[in-house]
Design a protein around this motif. Structure first.
Motif, PDB file in Angstrom:
ATOM      1  N   LYS A 181       0.828  -1.213   0.000  1.00 30.93           N
ATOM      2  CA  LYS A 181       0.000   0.000   0.000  1.00 30.93           C
ATOM      3  C   LYS A 181       0.864   1.267   0.000  1.00 30.93           C
ATOM      4  O   LYS A 181       0.596   2.226  -0.735  1.00 30.93           O
TER       5      LYS A 181
ATOM      6  N   TRP B 223       2.522   1.814  -3.381  1.00 26.55           N
ATOM      7  CA  TRP B 223       1.545   2.285  -4.370  1.00 26.55           C
ATOM      8  C   TRP B 223       1.281   3.775  -4.182  1.00 26.55           C
ATOM      9  O   TRP B 223       1.257   4.535  -5.150  1.00 26.55           O
TER      10      TRP B 223
ATOM     11  N   LYS C 288      -6.577   9.181  -3.425  1.00 30.38           N
ATOM     12  CA  LYS C 288      -7.327   8.083  -2.818  1.00 30.38           C
ATOM     13  C   LYS C 288      -6.543   6.787  -2.962  1.00 30.38           C
ATOM     14  O   LYS C 288      -5.981   6.501  -4.025  1.00 30.38           O
ATOM     15  N   ASP C 289      -6.523   6.005  -1.898  1.00 33.02           N
ATOM     16  CA  ASP C 289      -5.834   4.714  -1.936  1.00 33.02           C
ATOM     17  C   ASP C 289      -6.679   3.721  -2.746  1.00 33.02           C
ATOM     18  O   ASP C 289      -7.708   3.229  -2.279  1.00 33.02           O
ATOM     19  N   GLU C 290      -6.240   3.462  -3.953  1.00 33.38           N
ATOM     20  CA  GLU C 290      -6.921   2.499  -4.814  1.00 33.38           C
ATOM     21  C   GLU C 290      -6.047   1.267  -5.052  1.00 33.38           C
ATOM     22  O   GLU C 290      -6.218   0.551  -6.035  1.00 33.38           O
ATOM     23  N   SER C 291      -5.134   1.017  -4.139  1.00 31.27           N
ATOM     24  CA  SER C 291      -4.179  -0.089  -4.333  1.00 31.27           C
ATOM     25  C   SER C 291      -4.861  -1.446  -4.302  1.00 31.27           C
ATOM     26  O   SER C 291      -4.348  -2.410  -4.877  1.00 31.27           O
ATOM     27  N   SER C 292      -6.007  -1.545  -3.631  1.00 35.46           N
ATOM     28  CA  SER C 292      -6.677  -2.858  -3.516  1.00 35.46           C
ATOM     29  C   SER C 292      -7.133  -3.377  -4.866  1.00 35.46           C
ATOM     30  O   SER C 292      -7.322  -4.578  -5.049  1.00 35.46           O
ATOM     31  N   GLY C 293      -7.297  -2.474  -5.844  1.00 34.73           N
ATOM     32  CA  GLY C 293      -7.727  -2.896  -7.163  1.00 34.73           C
ATOM     33  C   GLY C 293      -6.586  -3.169  -8.114  1.00 34.73           C
ATOM     34  O   GLY C 293      -6.815  -3.452  -9.291  1.00 34.73           O
ATOM     35  N   GLN C 294      -5.348  -3.081  -7.614  1.00 32.74           N
ATOM     36  CA  GLN C 294      -4.166  -3.244  -8.468  1.00 32.74           C
ATOM     37  C   GLN C 294      -3.583  -4.648  -8.308  1.00 32.74           C
ATOM     38  O   GLN C 294      -3.631  -5.241  -7.230  1.00 32.74           O
TER      39      GLN C 294
ATOM     40  N   GLU D 173       2.127   6.677  -6.968  1.00 29.46           N
ATOM     41  CA  GLU D 173       1.042   7.505  -7.491  1.00 29.46           C
ATOM     42  C   GLU D 173       1.162   8.956  -7.027  1.00 29.46           C
ATOM     43  O   GLU D 173       0.865   9.891  -7.782  1.00 29.46           O
TER      44      GLU D 173
END
Length: 254
Positions: A223, A226, A242-248, A230
């Motif tokens: 996390k 990422w 926004k933390d969008e690492s879960s979708g990567q 970004e």
């Protein structure tokens, strides 16, 4: 006709959370076991705040990773000052300012700062392994690191001054979080793009609850890396990132 499953009860809930729910009672009070458990966790939280910060062990561990390190201090001269005067933990002392204000140092993409915070023992135990997991992921993105700074008497905002003096595009502070009754040894990571004195908390991203019952070092490093990549690419952190690492897709280091 099937019989519907029984509704979850407090006993089921207790298996899902470390929070104090469904403790029962003895007369008008708590059962002795619940009271003693509370007192023990409270004592552990207090001990975590006042624990020693093993800077030598952390620096030795970072040296073993091949990382350059520097040791600095805030203006809080004692633990008592640190707890009573949070403002002192946000500013470097004069000697540390002089150490970092070296005009020959090359600017970098990222300054990693390790601070004792409100749980020095958490940092002593976890910092090196968290940095190990993080730098291997940063190497994939060819992010240029400055020296790793180990700071005593540190509050989160101390990374703003450190990052500015190092000429870093971004600073990440790995720091002991305020102990809770169920997590006295938790570490948090605070990321700030274009660090400088006066940055607001809304301009930071935070990855928290890094401990044995929370985020693992690998999960946290994924996390954090990422957000660093970004944040540098978009030139922002905080509410704008926004933390969008879960979708990567997870790319593991070699």
């Amino acid at each position: 006709m099937k019989t519907p499953p029984p509704s979850p009860g407090l006993r089921d809930l207790r298996h899902l959370t470390p929070a104090r729910v469904g403790l029962g009672r003895s007369g008008a009070s708590l059962p002795t076991s619940a009271l003693l458990a509370f007192m023990l966790d409270h004592a552990r939280a207090r001990d975590a705040v006042h624990a020693g910060f093993d800077i030598s062990a952390i620096i030795a561990g970072l040296d073993a990773l091949g990382l350059q390190t520097l040791r600095v201090s805030s203006r809080a001269r004692s633990r008592k000052d640190y707890l009573r005067r949070p403002d002192l933990g946000r500013k470097l002392d004069a000697a540390s300012q002089g150490l970092l204000a070296d005009g020959s140092r090359v600017p970098c993409d990222l300054a990693i700062v390790i601070g004792d915070g409100l749980s020095p023992s958490a940092v002593t135990v976890q910092a090196v392994e968290l940095v190990r997991a993080l730098v291997s992921r940063l190497a994939i993105g060819k992010i240029q690191l400055g020296p790793v700074i180990v700071a005593s008497g540190a509050r989160v905002a101390l990374s703003d001054e450190i990052g500015a003096l190092l000429g870093a595009r971004m600073a990440v502070m790995l720091i002991g979080e305020r102990p809770g009754l169920s997590a006295p040894h938790s570490v948090g990571a605070y990321l700030t793009f274009a660090p400088r004195t006066g940055r607001m908390d809304a301009e930071r991203n935070c990855v928290s609850n890094i401990h044995s019952s929370g985020l693992s070092h690998d999960e946290a490093a994924f996390k954090i890396a990422w957000l660093i990549r970004e944040g540098l690419a978009r030139q922002v952190t905080g509410v704008a990132l926004k933390d969008e690492s879960s979708g990567q897709a997870r790319i593991e280091p070699a």
